[in-house]
Design a protein around this motif. Structure first.
Motif, PDB file in Angstrom:
ATOM      1  N   UNK A  30       0.915  -1.251   0.091  1.00 56.00           N
ATOM      2  CA  UNK A  30       0.177   0.023   0.076  1.00 56.00           C
ATOM      3  C   UNK A  30       0.812   1.371   0.141  1.00 56.00           C
ATOM      4  N   UNK A  31       2.034   1.233   0.730  1.00 56.48           N
ATOM      5  CA  UNK A  31       2.732   2.544   0.781  1.00 56.48           C
ATOM      6  C   UNK A  31       3.458   2.636  -0.349  1.00 56.48           C
ATOM      7  N   UNK A  32       3.697   1.434  -1.152  1.00 50.26           N
ATOM      8  CA  UNK A  32       4.279   1.736  -2.391  1.00 50.26           C
ATOM      9  C   UNK A  32       3.379   2.351  -3.529  1.00 50.26           C
ATOM     10  N   UNK A  33       1.986   2.410  -3.425  1.00 47.24           N
ATOM     11  CA  UNK A  33       1.273   3.141  -4.265  1.00 47.24           C
ATOM     12  C   UNK A  33       0.374   4.169  -3.743  1.00 47.24           C
ATOM     13  N   UNK A  34       0.483   4.271  -2.421  1.00 44.81           N
ATOM     14  CA  UNK A  34       0.056   5.741  -2.013  1.00 44.81           C
ATOM     15  C   UNK A  34       1.238   6.503  -1.386  1.00 44.81           C
TER      16      UNK A  34
END
Length: 229
Positions: free
Chosen positions: A47-51
Protein backbone atom coordinates in the motif's frame (compact mmCIF):
# COMPACT_ATOMS: atom_id res chain seq x y z
CA UNK A 1 -15.99 -9.41 -28.00
CA UNK A 2 -13.88 -8.61 -24.93
CA UNK A 3 -14.60 -5.91 -22.37
CA UNK A 4 -11.97 -3.17 -22.69
CA UNK A 5 -12.93 -1.63 -19.38
CA UNK A 6 -9.99 -1.57 -16.93
CA UNK A 7 -10.03 -3.53 -13.70
CA UNK A 8 -10.85 -1.19 -10.81
CA UNK A 9 -9.73 -1.85 -7.26
CA UNK A 10 -10.61 0.65 -4.55
CA UNK A 11 -8.14 0.52 -1.67
CA UNK A 12 -10.19 1.34 1.37
CA UNK A 13 -10.63 1.64 5.11
CA UNK A 14 -13.99 0.57 6.53
CA UNK A 15 -14.71 3.96 8.15
CA UNK A 16 -13.18 6.39 5.66
CA UNK A 17 -15.72 8.92 4.32
CA UNK A 18 -13.44 9.76 1.38
CA UNK A 19 -13.50 6.14 0.26
CA UNK A 20 -17.29 6.20 0.48
CA UNK A 21 -17.40 9.04 -2.07
CA UNK A 22 -15.73 6.91 -4.70
CA UNK A 23 -17.81 3.83 -3.84
CA UNK A 24 -21.02 5.85 -4.19
CA UNK A 25 -19.97 7.35 -7.53
CA UNK A 26 -19.04 3.93 -8.94
CA UNK A 27 -22.32 2.44 -7.68
CA UNK A 28 -24.32 5.26 -9.26
CA UNK A 29 -22.60 4.55 -12.58
CA UNK A 30 -23.18 0.79 -12.09
CA UNK A 31 -19.46 0.09 -12.55
CA UNK A 32 -18.12 -3.13 -11.01
CA UNK A 33 -15.09 -2.74 -8.76
CA UNK A 34 -13.21 -4.65 -6.10
CA UNK A 35 -12.93 -3.09 -2.66
CA UNK A 36 -9.79 -3.91 -0.68
CA UNK A 37 -9.90 -2.86 2.99
CA UNK A 38 -6.64 -2.28 4.84
CA UNK A 39 -5.70 -1.49 8.44
CA UNK A 40 -4.34 2.05 8.50
CA UNK A 41 -2.69 1.35 11.86
CA UNK A 42 -0.57 -1.33 10.19
CA UNK A 43 -0.24 -0.26 6.58
CA UNK A 44 1.03 -3.05 4.33
CA UNK A 45 4.17 -2.38 2.34
CA UNK A 46 2.42 -2.76 -1.01
CA UNK A 47 0.00 0.00 0.00
CA UNK A 48 2.80 2.42 0.86
CA UNK A 49 4.29 1.68 -2.55
CA UNK A 50 1.17 2.96 -4.31
CA UNK A 51 0.07 5.70 -1.88
CA UNK A 52 2.75 8.40 -1.53
CA UNK A 53 0.70 10.13 1.19
CA UNK A 54 -0.09 6.89 3.03
CA UNK A 55 -3.82 7.63 2.85
CA UNK A 56 -6.93 6.03 1.42
CA UNK A 57 -8.61 5.99 -0.97
CA UNK A 58 -6.41 4.79 -3.76
CA UNK A 59 -8.01 3.64 -7.00
CA UNK A 60 -6.00 1.06 -8.92
CA UNK A 61 -6.89 1.29 -12.60
CA UNK A 62 -5.44 -2.01 -13.77
CA UNK A 63 -2.05 -1.48 -12.12
CA UNK A 64 -1.96 2.34 -12.19
CA UNK A 65 -2.69 4.00 -8.83
CA UNK A 66 -4.68 7.21 -8.50
CA UNK A 67 -4.74 8.82 -5.06
CA UNK A 68 -6.70 11.65 -3.39
CA UNK A 69 -10.48 11.37 -3.43
CA UNK A 70 -11.14 14.52 -5.47
CA UNK A 71 -8.82 13.28 -8.22
CA UNK A 72 -10.42 9.82 -8.11
CA UNK A 73 -13.90 11.34 -8.46
CA UNK A 74 -12.79 13.39 -11.45
CA UNK A 75 -11.23 10.33 -13.12
CA UNK A 76 -14.42 8.35 -12.57
CA UNK A 77 -16.45 11.24 -13.96
CA UNK A 78 -14.17 11.76 -16.98
CA UNK A 79 -14.10 8.12 -18.03
CA UNK A 80 -17.36 6.49 -16.97
CA UNK A 81 -20.96 7.26 -17.90
CA UNK A 82 -23.47 8.46 -16.90
CA UNK A 83 -22.33 11.95 -15.93
CA UNK A 84 -22.78 13.01 -12.30
CA UNK A 85 -21.52 16.55 -12.89
CA UNK A 86 -23.54 19.26 -14.70
CA UNK A 87 -22.59 19.88 -18.34
CA UNK A 88 -22.46 23.67 -17.97
CA UNK A 89 -18.85 24.67 -17.02
CA UNK A 90 -19.90 27.34 -14.53
CA UNK A 91 -22.41 25.08 -12.80
CA UNK A 92 -19.85 22.28 -12.77
CA UNK A 93 -17.33 24.61 -11.11
CA UNK A 94 -19.98 25.58 -8.54
CA UNK A 95 -20.55 21.90 -7.74
CA UNK A 96 -16.80 21.38 -7.30
CA UNK A 97 -16.73 24.33 -4.90
CA UNK A 98 -19.40 22.75 -2.69
CA UNK A 99 -17.52 19.46 -2.82
CA UNK A 100 -14.55 21.27 -1.30
CA UNK A 101 -16.90 22.74 1.29
CA UNK A 102 -17.95 19.18 2.12
CA UNK A 103 -14.31 18.34 2.84
CA UNK A 104 -14.15 21.32 5.18
CA UNK A 105 -17.23 20.01 7.00
CA UNK A 106 -15.51 16.64 7.38
CA UNK A 107 -12.54 18.40 8.96
CA UNK A 108 -14.91 20.04 11.45
CA UNK A 109 -16.46 16.65 12.21
CA UNK A 110 -12.99 15.31 12.98
CA UNK A 111 -12.50 18.29 15.28
CA UNK A 112 -15.84 17.52 16.92
CA UNK A 113 -15.04 13.91 17.76
CA UNK A 114 -11.51 14.80 18.86
CA UNK A 115 -12.60 17.75 21.05
CA UNK A 116 -11.15 17.22 24.54
CA UNK A 117 -13.89 18.97 26.53
CA UNK A 118 -17.45 20.26 26.33
CA UNK A 119 -16.52 23.80 25.27
CA UNK A 120 -14.28 22.67 22.43
CA UNK A 121 -16.97 20.21 21.37
CA UNK A 122 -19.66 22.91 21.33
CA UNK A 123 -17.40 25.26 19.38
CA UNK A 124 -17.04 22.64 16.65
CA UNK A 125 -20.77 21.87 16.75
CA UNK A 126 -21.52 25.58 16.28
CA UNK A 127 -19.08 25.79 13.36
CA UNK A 128 -20.71 22.76 11.74
CA UNK A 129 -24.16 24.29 12.19
CA UNK A 130 -22.95 27.50 10.54
CA UNK A 131 -21.59 25.52 7.62
CA UNK A 132 -24.84 23.63 7.14
CA UNK A 133 -26.73 26.93 7.37
CA UNK A 134 -24.70 28.13 4.39
CA UNK A 135 -25.81 25.03 2.50
CA UNK A 136 -29.41 25.71 3.52
CA UNK A 137 -29.12 28.99 1.64
CA UNK A 138 -28.13 27.38 -1.66
CA UNK A 139 -30.35 24.30 -1.66
CA UNK A 140 -33.48 24.23 -3.78
CA UNK A 141 -36.52 22.05 -3.31
CA UNK A 142 -34.48 18.86 -3.55
CA UNK A 143 -34.50 16.06 -2.90
CA UNK A 144 -30.82 16.36 -3.92
CA UNK A 145 -28.32 19.18 -4.21
CA UNK A 146 -29.26 19.75 -7.87
CA UNK A 147 -32.95 19.04 -7.46
CA UNK A 148 -34.14 15.73 -8.90
CA UNK A 149 -30.68 14.82 -10.23
CA UNK A 150 -28.18 12.94 -8.07
CA UNK A 151 -24.70 14.44 -8.48
CA UNK A 152 -21.16 14.09 -7.18
CA UNK A 153 -22.03 16.69 -4.55
CA UNK A 154 -24.53 14.21 -3.14
CA UNK A 155 -21.88 11.46 -3.21
CA UNK A 156 -19.72 13.70 -1.01
CA UNK A 157 -22.39 14.71 1.52
CA UNK A 158 -23.87 11.24 2.03
CA UNK A 159 -20.83 10.20 4.11
CA UNK A 160 -20.83 13.59 5.88
CA UNK A 161 -24.40 13.14 7.10
CA UNK A 162 -23.81 9.48 8.02
CA UNK A 163 -21.74 10.53 11.05
CA UNK A 164 -24.79 12.17 12.58
CA UNK A 165 -26.72 8.91 12.70
CA UNK A 166 -24.31 7.96 15.47
CA UNK A 167 -24.06 11.41 17.00
CA UNK A 168 -27.86 11.74 17.20
CA UNK A 169 -28.03 8.59 19.31
CA UNK A 170 -25.93 10.33 21.96
CA UNK A 171 -27.81 13.59 22.27
CA UNK A 172 -29.26 16.65 20.58
CA UNK A 173 -26.52 19.15 19.75
CA UNK A 174 -28.59 21.60 17.69
CA UNK A 175 -26.47 21.25 14.56
CA UNK A 176 -29.45 20.96 12.19
CA UNK A 177 -31.94 23.07 14.15
CA UNK A 178 -34.05 25.14 11.78
CA UNK A 179 -32.34 23.72 8.68
CA UNK A 180 -35.33 22.15 6.96
CA UNK A 181 -33.82 21.82 3.48
CA UNK A 182 -30.59 20.31 4.78
CA UNK A 183 -32.58 17.90 6.92
CA UNK A 184 -34.67 16.78 3.94
CA UNK A 185 -31.50 16.38 1.88
CA UNK A 186 -29.91 14.30 4.61
CA UNK A 187 -32.98 12.05 4.75
CA UNK A 188 -33.07 11.62 0.96
CA UNK A 189 -29.39 10.64 0.85
CA UNK A 190 -29.85 8.16 3.71
CA UNK A 191 -32.48 6.37 1.61
CA UNK A 192 -30.32 6.18 -1.54
CA UNK A 193 -29.08 2.63 -2.18
CA UNK A 194 -25.60 3.73 -3.28
CA UNK A 195 -25.15 5.72 -0.07
CA UNK A 196 -26.47 2.97 2.21
CA UNK A 197 -24.32 0.31 0.57
CA UNK A 198 -21.08 2.33 0.65
CA UNK A 199 -20.46 0.93 4.14
CA UNK A 200 -20.88 -2.52 5.65
CA UNK A 201 -23.48 -3.49 8.21
CA UNK A 202 -20.74 -3.33 10.82
CA UNK A 203 -20.16 0.38 10.22
CA UNK A 204 -22.21 1.80 13.15
CA UNK A 205 -20.50 -0.41 15.73
CA UNK A 206 -17.08 0.16 14.20
CA UNK A 207 -17.63 3.91 14.30
CA UNK A 208 -18.77 3.80 17.93
CA UNK A 209 -15.68 1.79 18.88
CA UNK A 210 -13.47 4.25 16.99
CA UNK A 211 -15.06 7.24 18.73
CA UNK A 212 -14.81 5.67 22.18
CA UNK A 213 -11.14 5.04 21.52
CA UNK A 214 -10.47 8.73 20.88
CA UNK A 215 -10.38 9.53 24.59
CA UNK A 216 -12.26 12.74 23.83
CA UNK A 217 -15.39 14.45 25.11
CA UNK A 218 -17.59 12.44 22.75
CA UNK A 219 -15.96 9.27 24.08
CA UNK A 220 -17.28 10.05 27.54
CA UNK A 221 -20.77 10.70 26.13
CA UNK A 222 -20.74 7.38 24.30
CA UNK A 223 -19.58 5.49 27.37
CA UNK A 224 -22.31 7.10 29.47
CA UNK A 225 -24.87 6.29 26.80
CA UNK A 226 -23.76 2.64 26.76
CA UNK A 227 -24.07 2.40 30.55
CA UNK A 228 -27.66 3.67 30.38
CA UNK A 229 -28.64 1.24 27.63
Amino acid sequence: MTDARPRLRLISHKLCPYVQRAAIALAEKKIPFERVDIDLAEKPGWFLDISPLGKVPVLLVDDTPIFESAVILEYIEDTLAPALHPRDPLERARHRSWIEFGSAQLNLIAGLYNAPDRKAFQDKADALSLGFARLEGVLGEGPYFAGETFSLVDAVYGPVFRYFDTFDAIGEFGIFTGLEKVTRWREALAERASVREAVSGEYPERLRAFLIGRGSYISTLLKANAELA
